[in-house]
Scaffold this motif. Structure first.
Motif, PDB file in Angstrom:
ATOM      1  N   ALA A  99      27.785  24.526   8.213  1.00  0.00           N
ATOM      2  CA  ALA A  99      26.884  24.754   6.969  1.00  0.00           C
ATOM      3  C   ALA A  99      27.808  25.123   5.534  1.00  0.00           C
ATOM      4  CB  ALA A  99      25.997  26.112   7.155  1.00  0.00           C
ATOM      5  N   LEU A 100      27.285  24.881   4.415  1.00  0.00           N
ATOM      6  CA  LEU A 100      27.821  25.148   3.323  1.00  0.00           C
ATOM      7  C   LEU A 100      27.363  26.462   2.926  1.00  0.00           C
ATOM      8  CD1 LEU A 100      27.395  21.780   1.010  1.00  0.00           C
ATOM      9  CD2 LEU A 100      29.514  22.778   2.015  1.00  0.00           C
ATOM     10  N   PHE A 101      28.539  27.374   2.702  1.00  0.00           N
ATOM     11  CA  PHE A 101      28.311  28.894   2.280  1.00  0.00           C
ATOM     12  C   PHE A 101      27.019  28.925   1.503  1.00  0.00           C
ATOM     13  CE2 PHE A 101      29.341  33.147   0.463  1.00  0.00           C
ATOM     14  CZ  PHE A 101      28.847  33.728   1.481  1.00  0.00           C
ATOM     15  N   GLU A 102      26.940  28.405   0.291  1.00  0.00           N
ATOM     16  CA  GLU A 102      25.977  28.626  -0.706  1.00  0.00           C
ATOM     17  C   GLU A 102      24.370  28.081  -0.174  1.00  0.00           C
ATOM     18  OE1 GLU A 102      26.778  26.732  -4.393  1.00  0.00           O
ATOM     19  OE2 GLU A 102      26.789  24.717  -3.725  1.00  0.00           O
ATOM     20  N   GLU A 103      24.337  27.310   1.026  1.00  0.00           N
ATOM     21  CA  GLU A 103      23.020  26.863   1.503  1.00  0.00           C
ATOM     22  C   GLU A 103      22.667  27.780   2.546  1.00  0.00           C
ATOM     23  OE1 GLU A 103      23.501  22.961   2.698  1.00  0.00           O
ATOM     24  OE2 GLU A 103      23.801  22.224   0.631  1.00  0.00           O
ATOM     25  N   VAL A 104      23.373  29.095   2.929  1.00  0.00           N
ATOM     26  CA  VAL A 104      22.999  29.837   3.786  1.00  0.00           C
ATOM     27  C   VAL A 104      22.247  30.904   3.456  1.00  0.00           C
ATOM     28  CG1 VAL A 104      23.942  31.300   5.772  1.00  0.00           C
ATOM     29  CG2 VAL A 104      24.963  29.383   5.325  1.00  0.00           C
ATOM     30  N   PRO A 105      20.909  31.045   3.707  1.00  0.00           N
ATOM     31  CA  PRO A 105      20.024  31.987   3.076  1.00  0.00           C
ATOM     32  C   PRO A 105      20.182  33.372   3.659  1.00  0.00           C
ATOM     33  CG  PRO A 105      18.704  30.565   4.475  1.00  0.00           C
ATOM     34  CD  PRO A 105      20.043  30.157   4.355  1.00  0.00           C
ATOM     35  N   ASP A 106      20.337  33.573   5.037  1.00  0.00           N
ATOM     36  CA  ASP A 106      20.556  34.644   5.791  1.00  0.00           C
ATOM     37  C   ASP A 106      21.715  34.856   6.669  1.00  0.00           C
ATOM     38  OD1 ASP A 106      20.553  36.930   7.730  1.00  0.00           O
ATOM     39  OD2 ASP A 106      18.184  36.503   8.029  1.00  0.00           O
ATOM     40  N   LEU A 107      22.708  35.773   6.468  1.00  0.00           N
ATOM     41  CA  LEU A 107      23.942  35.663   7.222  1.00  0.00           C
ATOM     42  C   LEU A 107      23.931  36.125   8.529  1.00  0.00           C
ATOM     43  CD1 LEU A 107      26.193  36.549   3.897  1.00  0.00           C
ATOM     44  CD2 LEU A 107      25.926  34.317   5.157  1.00  0.00           C
ATOM     45  N   GLY A 108      22.805  36.591   9.108  1.00  0.00           N
ATOM     46  CA  GLY A 108      22.648  37.224  10.481  1.00  0.00           C
ATOM     47  C   GLY A 108      23.282  36.413  11.442  1.00  0.00           C
ATOM     48  N   TRP A 109      23.354  35.018  11.171  1.00  0.00           N
ATOM     49  CA  TRP A 109      24.031  34.349  12.272  1.00  0.00           C
ATOM     50  C   TRP A 109      25.461  34.321  12.147  1.00  0.00           C
ATOM     51  CZ3 TRP A 109      26.727  30.025  11.014  1.00  0.00           C
ATOM     52  CH2 TRP A 109      26.279  29.184   9.851  1.00  0.00           C
ATOM     53  N   TYR A 110      26.018  34.564  10.950  1.00  0.00           N
ATOM     54  CA  TYR A 110      27.402  34.713  10.855  1.00  0.00           C
ATOM     55  C   TYR A 110      28.110  35.759  11.579  1.00  0.00           C
ATOM     56  CZ  TYR A 110      28.436  31.701   6.903  1.00  0.00           C
ATOM     57  OH  TYR A 110      28.806  30.568   5.995  1.00  0.00           O
ATOM     58  N   ARG A 195      29.236  20.787  18.922  1.00  0.00           N
ATOM     59  CA  ARG A 195      28.609  20.462  17.684  1.00  0.00           C
ATOM     60  C   ARG A 195      27.354  20.405  17.741  1.00  0.00           C
ATOM     61  NH1 ARG A 195      33.544  18.945  18.015  1.00  0.00           N
ATOM     62  NH2 ARG A 195      33.213  17.137  19.156  1.00  0.00           N
ATOM     63  N   TYR A 196      26.621  19.875  18.871  1.00  0.00           N
ATOM     64  CA  TYR A 196      24.940  19.568  18.923  1.00  0.00           C
ATOM     65  C   TYR A 196      24.400  21.010  18.850  1.00  0.00           C
ATOM     66  CZ  TYR A 196      26.480  14.853  19.762  1.00  0.00           C
ATOM     67  OH  TYR A 196      27.008  13.507  19.362  1.00  0.00           O
ATOM     68  N   ARG A 197      25.314  22.158  19.643  1.00  0.00           N
ATOM     69  CA  ARG A 197      24.754  23.264  19.996  1.00  0.00           C
ATOM     70  C   ARG A 197      24.918  24.497  18.832  1.00  0.00           C
ATOM     71  NH1 ARG A 197      27.654  22.511  25.356  1.00  0.00           N
ATOM     72  NH2 ARG A 197      25.932  21.325  26.579  1.00  0.00           N
ATOM     73  N   GLY A 198      25.930  23.973  17.823  1.00  0.00           N
ATOM     74  CA  GLY A 198      26.274  24.874  16.819  1.00  0.00           C
ATOM     75  C   GLY A 198      25.131  25.235  15.809  1.00  0.00           C
ATOM     76  N   PHE A 199      25.446  26.237  15.141  1.00  0.00           N
ATOM     77  CA  PHE A 199      24.456  26.856  14.146  1.00  0.00           C
ATOM     78  C   PHE A 199      24.545  25.974  13.075  1.00  0.00           C
ATOM     79  CE2 PHE A 199      25.804  31.021  16.076  1.00  0.00           C
ATOM     80  CZ  PHE A 199      24.512  31.447  16.597  1.00  0.00           C
ATOM     81  N   ASN A 200      23.053  25.840  12.584  1.00  0.00           N
ATOM     82  CA  ASN A 200      23.282  25.284  11.056  1.00  0.00           C
ATOM     83  C   ASN A 200      22.845  26.418   9.806  1.00  0.00           C
ATOM     84  OD1 ASN A 200      20.532  25.851  10.994  1.00  0.00           O
ATOM     85  ND2 ASN A 200      19.526  23.600  11.308  1.00  0.00           N
ATOM     86  N   ALA A 201      22.774  25.606   8.884  1.00  0.00           N
ATOM     87  CA  ALA A 201      22.417  26.774   7.798  1.00  0.00           C
ATOM     88  C   ALA A 201      21.599  27.732   8.048  1.00  0.00           C
ATOM     89  CB  ALA A 201      22.459  26.146   6.238  1.00  0.00           C
ATOM     90  N   LEU A 202      20.378  27.447   8.500  1.00  0.00           N
ATOM     91  CA  LEU A 202      19.426  28.411   8.811  1.00  0.00           C
ATOM     92  C   LEU A 202      19.636  29.213  10.293  1.00  0.00           C
ATOM     93  CD1 LEU A 202      16.398  25.922   7.811  1.00  0.00           C
ATOM     94  CD2 LEU A 202      17.789  27.538   6.472  1.00  0.00           C
ATOM     95  N   GLY A 203      20.645  28.805  10.728  1.00  0.00           N
ATOM     96  CA  GLY A 203      21.039  29.564  12.050  1.00  0.00           C
ATOM     97  C   GLY A 203      20.122  29.129  13.225  1.00  0.00           C
ATOM     98  N   GLN A 204      19.673  27.869  13.071  1.00  0.00           N
ATOM     99  CA  GLN A 204      19.114  26.969  14.310  1.00  0.00           C
ATOM    100  C   GLN A 204      20.090  26.164  14.832  1.00  0.00           C
ATOM    101  OE1 GLN A 204      16.795  25.019  11.464  1.00  0.00           O
ATOM    102  NE2 GLN A 204      14.864  26.398  11.708  1.00  0.00           N
ATOM    103  N   GLU A 205      19.715  25.598  16.215  1.00  0.00           N
ATOM    104  CA  GLU A 205      20.831  25.068  16.841  1.00  0.00           C
ATOM    105  C   GLU A 205      20.675  23.651  15.898  1.00  0.00           C
ATOM    106  OE1 GLU A 205      20.731  25.210  21.294  1.00  0.00           O
ATOM    107  OE2 GLU A 205      20.803  23.146  21.147  1.00  0.00           O
ATOM    108  N   MET A 206      22.124  22.954  15.883  1.00  0.00           N
ATOM    109  CA  MET A 206      22.253  21.793  14.916  1.00  0.00           C
ATOM    110  C   MET A 206      21.335  20.382  15.453  1.00  0.00           C
ATOM    111  SD  MET A 206      24.375  22.042  12.397  1.00  0.00           S
ATOM    112  CE  MET A 206      25.429  20.240  12.386  1.00  0.00           C
ATOM    113  N   GLY A 207      21.325  20.423  16.965  1.00  0.00           N
ATOM    114  CA  GLY A 207      20.929  19.217  17.603  1.00  0.00           C
ATOM    115  C   GLY A 207      21.293  17.729  17.397  1.00  0.00           C
TER     116      GLY A 207
END
Ligand SMILES: NC(=O)c1ccc[n+]([C@@H]2O[C@H](COP(=O)([O-])OP(=O)(O)OC[C@H]3O[C@@H](n4cnc5c(N)ncnc54)[C@H](OP(=O)(O)O)[C@@H]3O)[C@@H](O)[C@H]2O)c1
Length: 272
Positions: A99-110, A195-207
């Motif tokens: 994810a690009l940092f500026e596109e992450v609304p909530d840093l909980g998943w960080y 990479r398929y299982r990683g977090f996306n910007a919203l903290g969901q699984e990339m897929g």
């Protein structure tokens, strides 16, 4: 009897490390290896344990979420109770993120990523340390090339892997006198589902993968390099010529490395 604990042993690199160790033990006559595999997915863990047992090793599957310190301690306690010693701890469990940092609304998943990639390794290592010292054993930390060079689009992942690098480099020096070696592995792109299982910007699984997968290293080659490095008590296993060059170039021409990393980002699949 050699006892090896592998976190993230249900799939990918960790599962392949386990199978490789079991195969080597089998080739040497067998019955001299006990593998303790930790990860969350019980079914997959038991499958890998069964494959290792079929190769002649003893194998124990311990369902474990490394983001929980109590479960990390339990994994190590189970290994010690069952087999009476621990010779090797492979800190391999990990998740990816894109994810690009500026596109992450909530840093909980960080924070969650840090708990898995960094803290899971720290908690397991703390619990295993007395046993590893008694055995003059080995610690392996599976970092990433993203733990040597900051990768745009991977701020969370790079931070977690740089943190692993710093922790285990410092620990390596602390443990020198105790005869416990610390091998840090830095894989590049390896052909697994990470990479398929990683977090996306919203903290969901990339897929889907955020990278182009062609040219990825095989999981067998990656596991072979890690096991060889561990057996030889190497400080580091830096994979790929590009990784080695990038590390050197970063010291000599950091601006150039940034430009190359940004060019690679433009070439990637869009994270969201
Ligand atoms: N593949 C690459 O390109 C690459 C490159 C550089 C570094 N690495 C590093 O290599 C390591 C292994 O990655 P991989 O490619 O083999 O990924 P993978 O195929 O997705 O496997 C990851 C393993 O970690 C486990 N895991 C994930 N979250 C966990 C948690 N909270 N608690 C316990 N276990 C957990 C997974 O099992 P469960 O889902 O069952 O828990 C699985 O066994 C990671 O640390 C990764 O960062 C991989």
């Amino acid at each position: 009897m050699r006892v090896v604990v592998v976190t993230g042993g249900s799939d990918g690199i960790g599962a392949e490390i386990a199978r490789r160790l079991a195969a080597r033990d089998g080739a040497a006559g067998g019955r001299n290896l006990a593998l303790v595999l930790g990860a969350r997915d019980r079914e997959k863990l038991e499958q890998v344990a069964g494959q290792c047992a079929a190769l002649g090793a003893q194998a124990l599957a311990v369902p474990t979420d490394v983001a929980d310190p109590d479960q990390c301690r339990r994994l190590i306690d189970m290994a010690e109770q069952r087999f009476g010693r621990i010779d090797v701890l492979v800190n391999n469990a990990g998740r990816s993120a894109h994810a690009l940092f500026e596109e992450v609304p909530d840093l909980g998943w960080y924070e969650e990523l840090m708990r898995i990639n960094l803290w899971g390794s720290v908690w397991c290592t703390q619990a295993a340390l007395p046993h590893l010292k008694a055995a003059r054993g080995r610690i392996v930390a599976v970092s990433s090339l993203a733990g040597l060079i900051g990768v745009p689009g991977r701020t969370a992942y790079s931070a977690s892997k740089f943190a692993m690098t710093g922790f285990f480099e410092a620990l390596r020096a602390e443990l020198k006198g105790a005869g416990v070696s610390v091998t840090i592995a830095y894989p590049g792109v390896v052909d697994t589902r990470i990479r398929y299982r990683g977090f996306n910007a919203l903290g969901q699984e990339m897929g889907s993968s955020g990278l182009r997968e062609e040219g990825a290293m095989t999981v067998q080659e990656c596991a072979r390099l890690i096991v060889d490095g561990m057996e030889a008590r190497r400080r580091e296993v830096v994979m790929t010529a590009k990784g080695k060059l990038g590390r050197l170039l970063k010291l000599l021409a950091p601006g150039l490395v940034e430009k190359m990393a940004l060019a690679a980002l433009k070439d990637e699949v869009k994270p969201l």
